[in-house]
Scaffold this motif. Structure first.
Motif: not given
Length: 324
Positions: A150-167
């Motif tokens: 299952x391909x996940x989405x990822x938001x990578x912020x330039x402060x080093x934080x990231x968040x994954x999304x399944x849907x």
């Protein structure tokens, strides 16, 4: 690939609070919860039955898994901070949202979605019942069950934080006021004011993306008086579809901008498109406060996205693994 068997196998059973348990947190006793629900004209018996069936399903699953190895029960709220072992096998006792909410915190560990009450839950991500575990688990341990990437989405912020999304991921404001940002796709960039941006995976396309496309098609149909339907499965070539849906493992995501507002300082030309590992979406926040990125409709699972921060959105650097 086979996994650890017998006493060496470790199963993590992920469960959630039922509606009754959530009421008890608020009202302390069953009697007070019952009074509240029945005063509103609702059927408290359904809350009681759902809780009874769910707790029974969890107990039976744990009992069955203990015959195959070690078992640890994990409440949903502890999943984000839990350290899963490389060889753990994760069993989520439905509904679908629990499976999605667990999958994004895993890194190659296989996940089994169990439907605790098929009469209640449709269970797109819940192909198994508790009764299936007895035969299923030995096959999983021997590596004989198919694993659906299952391909996940990822938001990578330039402060080093990231968040994954399944849907999906949502980028915008906590409130209903307009979000302000710069959006950039390849070399095309523009200032926008909108109700936020949704980024959907193949798995999540049947949810938020489907509703956005249905709304857009309905507006065009009414405005032009020409019948029009638009579904997520219309977006990809036939060979990329499986059983009438987008490919869950495809290296691509779709983004949509909700209610973009064109003005003297804002545009509305980058409102829909496909992104992948080479073609990512870049968003620079212009929101002094209340700017957020959250995933899978869970607003409590978010990153702050305030003025000056830049988010790069694309497929994640890892995939989820569902046992099917």
């Amino acid at each position: 690939m086979s996994r650890a068997a017998g006493a060496d196998a470790k199963f993590i059973v992920v469960k959630r609070k039922t509606r009754l348990e959530e009421l008890l947190v608020r009202y302390n006793t069953v009697q007070q919860a019952k009074f509240y629900i029945e005063r509103l004209g609702a059927d408290f018996g359904d809350y009681w039955l759902e809780n009874e069936v769910y707790q029974n399903a969890v107990s039976l699953a744990v009992s069955e898994l203990e015959q195959q190895g070690r078992v640890q029960v994990l409440d949903r709220e502890h999943v984000p901070s839990f350290l899963f072992g490389d060889h753990d096998i994760v069993v989520a006792i439905g509904p679908d949202g629990l499976v999605a909410g667990t999958l994004k915190y895993l890194d190659r560990q296989p996940l089994i979605g169990v439907n605790p009450e098929p009469q209640r839950w449709d269970g797109v991500l819940l192909p198994f019942t508790v009764g299936d575990l007895r035969l299923l688990i030995p096959e999983v341990l021997r590596g004989k069950r198919r694993v659906q990437p299952v391909t996940l989405a990822m938001a990578q912020i330039n402060n080093g934080q990231c968040l994954y999304g399944v849907n999906d991921l949502f980028i915008g404001r906590k409130t209903h006021v307009s979000a302000r940002y710069e959006i950039k796709l390849e070399e095309h960039a523009e200032q926008q004011s909108s109700s936020g941006i949704i980024v959907s995976t193949g798995l999540g396309a049947s949810g938020w993306l489907r509703s956005v496309l249905a709304g857009a098609a309905g507006i065009v149909s009414s405005a032009t008086r020409q019948p029009l339907t638009l579904m997520p499965e219309d977006l990809d070539a036939a060979e990329e579809q499986e059983k009438g849906r987008l490919d869950w493992s495809a290296d691509s995501l779709y983004f949509t901008v909700r209610e973009p507002f064109p003005s003297r300082t804002t545009a509305a030309s980058i409102v829909f498109g496909q992104i992948n590992g080479q073609r990512k979406l870049r968003i620079t926040s212009q929101m002094p406060d209340d700017g957020v990125i959250f995933s899978d409709g869970v607003e409590s699972d978010f990153l702050n996205f305030h003025s000056g921060l830049e988010a790069t959105i694309g497929p994640a650097d890892r995939q989820g693994h569902l046992i099917v």
